[in-house]
Design an enzyme around this catalytic site. Structure first.
Site, PDB file in Angstrom:
ATOM      1  N   TYR A  24       0.832  -1.212   0.000  1.00  0.00           N
ATOM      2  CA  TYR A  24       0.000   0.000   0.000  1.00  0.00           C
ATOM      3  C   TYR A  24       0.864   1.259   0.000  1.00  0.00           C
ATOM      4  O   TYR A  24       0.562   2.229  -0.701  1.00  0.00           O
ATOM      5  CB  TYR A  24      -0.943   0.010   1.206  1.00  0.00           C
TER       6      TYR A  24
HETATM    7  C1  LIG Z   1      -0.985  -8.198   0.856  1.00  0.00           C
HETATM    8  C2  LIG Z   1      -0.891  -9.108  -0.345  1.00  0.00           C
HETATM    9  C3  LIG Z   1      -2.202  -9.073  -1.104  1.00  0.00           C
HETATM   10  C4  LIG Z   1       0.219  -8.607  -1.270  1.00  0.00           C
HETATM   11  O1  LIG Z   1       0.302  -9.462  -2.382  1.00  0.00           O
HETATM   12  P1  LIG Z   1       1.739  -9.975  -2.869  1.00  0.00           P
HETATM   13  O2  LIG Z   1       1.547 -10.605  -4.195  1.00  0.00           O
HETATM   14  O3  LIG Z   1       2.353 -10.772  -1.804  1.00  0.00           O
HETATM   15  O4  LIG Z   1       2.446  -8.552  -3.051  1.00  0.00           O
HETATM   16  P2  LIG Z   1       3.900  -8.218  -3.536  1.00  0.00           P
HETATM   17  O5  LIG Z   1       4.617  -9.414  -4.087  1.00  0.00           O
HETATM   18  O6  LIG Z   1       3.722  -7.050  -4.435  1.00  0.00           O
HETATM   19  O7  LIG Z   1       4.659  -7.843  -2.175  1.00  0.00           O
HETATM   20  C5  LIG Z   1       4.206  -6.785  -1.385  1.00  0.00           C
HETATM   21  C6  LIG Z   1       5.360  -6.205  -0.611  1.00  0.00           C
HETATM   22  O8  LIG Z   1       5.773  -7.104   0.441  1.00  0.00           O
HETATM   23  C7  LIG Z   1       7.191  -7.122   0.490  1.00  0.00           C
HETATM   24  N1  LIG Z   1       7.595  -8.392   1.073  1.00  0.00           N
HETATM   25  C8  LIG Z   1       7.990  -9.506   0.463  1.00  0.00           C
HETATM   26  N2  LIG Z   1       8.245 -10.468   1.366  1.00  0.00           N
HETATM   27  C9  LIG Z   1       8.002  -9.930   2.587  1.00  0.00           C
HETATM   28  C10 LIG Z   1       8.053 -10.430   3.913  1.00  0.00           C
HETATM   29  N3  LIG Z   1       8.425 -11.680   4.176  1.00  0.00           N
HETATM   30  N4  LIG Z   1       7.703  -9.594   4.925  1.00  0.00           N
HETATM   31  C11 LIG Z   1       7.318  -8.333   4.681  1.00  0.00           C
HETATM   32  N5  LIG Z   1       7.232  -7.806   3.434  1.00  0.00           N
HETATM   33  C12 LIG Z   1       7.572  -8.600   2.402  1.00  0.00           C
HETATM   34  C13 LIG Z   1       7.587  -6.996  -0.950  1.00  0.00           C
HETATM   35  O9  LIG Z   1       8.918  -6.529  -1.057  1.00  0.00           O
HETATM   36  C14 LIG Z   1       6.603  -5.964  -1.423  1.00  0.00           C
HETATM   37  O10 LIG Z   1       7.046  -4.683  -1.016  1.00  0.00           O
HETATM   38  P3  LIG Z   1       7.317  -3.570  -2.104  1.00  0.00           P
HETATM   39  O11 LIG Z   1       5.975  -3.368  -2.752  1.00  0.00           O
HETATM   40  O12 LIG Z   1       7.760  -2.400  -1.325  1.00  0.00           O
HETATM   41  O13 LIG Z   1       8.357  -4.159  -3.021  1.00  0.00           O
HETATM   42  C15 LIG Z   1      -0.569 -10.567   0.062  1.00  0.00           C
HETATM   43  O14 LIG Z   1       0.722 -10.634   0.616  1.00  0.00           O
HETATM   44  C16 LIG Z   1      -1.567 -11.149   1.023  1.00  0.00           C
HETATM   45  O15 LIG Z   1      -2.581 -11.675   0.594  1.00  0.00           O
HETATM   46  N6  LIG Z   1      -1.300 -11.077   2.340  1.00  0.00           N
HETATM   47  C17 LIG Z   1      -2.139 -11.669   3.356  1.00  0.00           C
HETATM   48  C18 LIG Z   1      -3.539 -11.097   3.352  1.00  0.00           C
HETATM   49  C19 LIG Z   1      -3.552  -9.603   3.511  1.00  0.00           C
HETATM   50  O16 LIG Z   1      -2.867  -9.048   4.366  1.00  0.00           O
HETATM   51  N7  LIG Z   1      -4.387  -8.948   2.690  1.00  0.00           N
HETATM   52  C20 LIG Z   1      -4.588  -7.535   2.780  1.00  0.00           C
HETATM   53  C21 LIG Z   1      -5.584  -7.309   3.861  1.00  0.00           C
HETATM   54  S1  LIG Z   1      -6.097  -5.640   3.884  1.00  0.00           S
END
Ligand SMILES: CC(C)(COP(=O)(O)OP(=O)(O)OC[C@H]1O[C@@H](n2cnc3c(N)ncnc32)[C@H](O)[C@@H]1OP(=O)(O)O)[C@@H](O)C(=O)NCCC(=O)NCCS
Length: 219
Positions: A179
């Site tokens: 975000y």
């Molecule tokens: C939030 C979510 C939708 C993001 O989707 P994603 O495909 O994983 O997203 P991205 O690959 O673009 O990664 C998001 C960010 O996390 C970072 N990241 C990667 N691994 C990470 C870890 N182990 N811990 C923290 N951040 C991490 C990435 O670097 C990226 O940051 P950036 O955008 O600054 O480069 C997904 O991780 C998810 O479903 N999470 C659990 C459910 C959730 O929280 N949903 C949102 C509720 S409001």
């Protein structure tokens, strides 16, 4: 894993809704069974003005598609093109409106925080609510979340996009990192919704999104 994005249609929800709820429950680490409680709400959301949903679909090997972890997320035609496609991500939202519970919670929170009435009106009058964004843990960290969000928000008529997400005192998790990178700023912090003791943040940004996210990374 090859992933493609697809617009999900309300009329096909009998095909994608259960796989999407499975992605949601797994991504959020909610107890199994939460799917059944959320299904009626997600179905009702489909009927709201301005509803739009995007799915991320992965092509897996036939052996993987038959594995227990994949079966709940297998998709049928016309959403899938083949038997070995599974849902790995879901994003949806709709146009915010005054008669919605979430809008009322936002207004209440802003009032409680001392925001002036005209500011509240400006924030809460013309926005797209990003209601759900989830990527299955097996596919997280590869940029899919950013691509889902970009596609979902493309060509929206609203002035802004708003969302609520759990506060994360442990530091930025994937959701917060995403975000912030996509330009979401604080609207209201540490808000507790009626019926949920966890603190949440409301975040928002103006529309349109002008810059595309980085291309999907290799993991
Ligand atoms: C939030 C979510 C939708 C993001 O989707 P994603 O495909 O994983 O997203 P991205 O690959 O673009 O990664 C998001 C960010 O996390 C970072 N990241 C990667 N691994 C990470 C870890 N182990 N811990 C923290 N951040 C991490 C990435 O670097 C990226 O940051 P950036 O955008 O600054 O480069 C997904 O991780 C998810 O479903 N999470 C659990 C459910 C959730 O929280 N949903 C949102 C509720 S409001």
């Amino acid at each position: 894993m090859t992933v493609r994005l697809v617009d999900l249609r309300g009329q096909d929800s009998r095909i994608w809704l259960e796989p999407a709820l499975d992605v949601y429950v797994t991504a959020m680490s909610y107890p199994d069974g939460t799917q059944a409680h959320r299904a009626p709400l997600w179905r009702e959301h489909i009927t709201r003005p301005g509803w739009r949903a995007v799915g991320a679909i992965a092509h897996v090997t036939p052996r993987e598609a038959a594995a227990p972890w994949a079966i709940a997320r297998r998709l049928n035609a016309p959403v899938a093109r083949a038997d070995d496609e599974i849902l790995v991500g879901i994003a949806y939202g709709y146009r915010g409106a005054r008669d919605q519970w979430w809008n009322q919670q936002l207004r209440h929170g802003l009032r409680h925080a001392g925001a002036p009435g005209d500011y509240i009106e400006r924030v809460a009058a013309d926005y797209f609510e990003l209601t759900e964004l989830h990527v299955h843990p097996s596919a997280q960290g590869a940029g899919i979340g950013g691509h889902l969000l970009t596609r979902l928000l493309a060509d929206r008529p609203e002035a802004s996009v708003l969302l609520s997400t759990p506060e994360n005192p442990a530091g930025p998790n994937r959701a917060w990192s995403l975000y912030r990178r996509m330009g979401f700023a604080d609207v209201l912090r540490n808000f507790t919704f009626a019926g949920d003791p966890r603190p949440f943040a409301f975040l928002g940004r103006p529309l349109p999104l002008l810059s595309a996210p980085e291309p999907a990374r290799r993991r």
